[in-house]
Design a protein around this motif. Structure first.
Motif: not given
Length: 293
Positions: A133-137, A141-143, A146-148, A251-255
């Protein structure tokens, strides 16, 4: 959006609808792209739609139109010729692309966008299921932060889902294309309608891939930070992933992609969750707009 309208003046202060002049349509795909690009760049220069165009990417997405009608069937040929004719009857790739457009502007028009998501996981006998599981920078620009999903990205104009996932895998996670190509499994397609925080409707289609990996040991391949879009990669077991999903850390679509994984791999079943059927149906909405032919 006619070619005679050379500038973007006061008439653009309020925008209700945008369309193509007949002359632009006759000129084809590139003419449409140029006109759309001129208009959305003009809006950006005037500070319009900042909530959308403020995230300008300098990356274009393909926008699709209805597929061309199939030609009338020819008289029945010989068996050898029939096989050849059948193989050549499919439309050529991108044959129904109407034009391409700056990625960030797509939500303004409510057109469908397309992306890829890959889940890298470790499943060994006697061991708990684990995910990379990555954590976004924090500067995304978006989210931000958040986790991805392990690897994800939009399909740029002219690209295919497969070429995109291989490119994103090396760019985002330092996973060699040869390694990914030898193990990746195209698993699913998700379709949903996303509404932005500012109310813009964005239909999205995600091509979903699974990548089974070996447990991290000396000499094994593992994801690593590469292009600055990811802060870190963490190895989480199933229970931790679910807990963080419930807390809204993904991030919602990743869930959504993870829910699809749980469903396909038997971790979400009709027996352990009464919402199984509702979840399964919501993951694949009907796409009411044109997609790749």
């Amino acid at each position: 959006m006619s070619t005679e309208n050379g500038g973007l003046g006061e008439q653009w202060k309020q925008v209700y609808a945008v369309g193509f002049a007949e002359g632009v349509n006759r000129e084809g795909r590139e003419a449409r792209r140029e006109q759309v690009d001129r208009v959305v760049r003009g809006w950006k220069a005037q500070g319009m739609f900042k909530e959308v165009l403020g995230g300008w990417r300098d990356e274009e997405y393909d926008i699709y139109g209805p597929p061309a009608p199939s030609p009338a069937p020819a008289p029945a040929p010989s068996s050898t010729t029939a096989e050849s004719s059948k193989a050549n009857s499919s439309p050529s790739p991108r044959s129904n692309v109407a034009f391409s457009m700056e990625r960030s502007a797509c939500a303004l028009f409510g057109v469908a966008t397309f992306g890829v998501h890959m889940t890298a996981y470790i499943e060994e006998e006697g061991q708990p299921l684990k995910f990379w599981v990555p954590r976004r920078s924090a500067t995304k620009q978006t989210w931000p932060s958040y986790l991805d999903n392990t690897v994800a990205g939009g399909i740029s104009a002219g690209s295919t889902p497969y070429s995109t996932i291989l490119r994103e895998a090396i760019e985002e996670a330092s996973l060699p294309p040869s390694f990914v190509a030898s193990r990746i499994h195209g698993s699913s397609v998700l379709v949903y309608n996303y509404r932005t925080a500012d109310g813009w409707l964005q239909p999205e289609v995600q091509y979903v891939y699974d990548l089974r990996m070996d447990a991290p040991r000396e000499g094994t391949v593992r994801p690593g930070v590469n292009d600055g879009e990811v802060q870190e990669f963490m190895l989480m077991d199933l229970g931790e992933v679910v807990d963080r999903m419930v807390k809204g850390e993904f991030k919602p679509n990743c869930a959504i992609v993870l829910l699809d994984f749980f469903l396909r791999h038997g971790y979400l079943t009709p027996e352990n969750d009464s919402r199984f059927l509702e979840v399964a149906m919501r993951l694949r909405r009907t796409l009411a707009l044109p997609g790749p032919a």
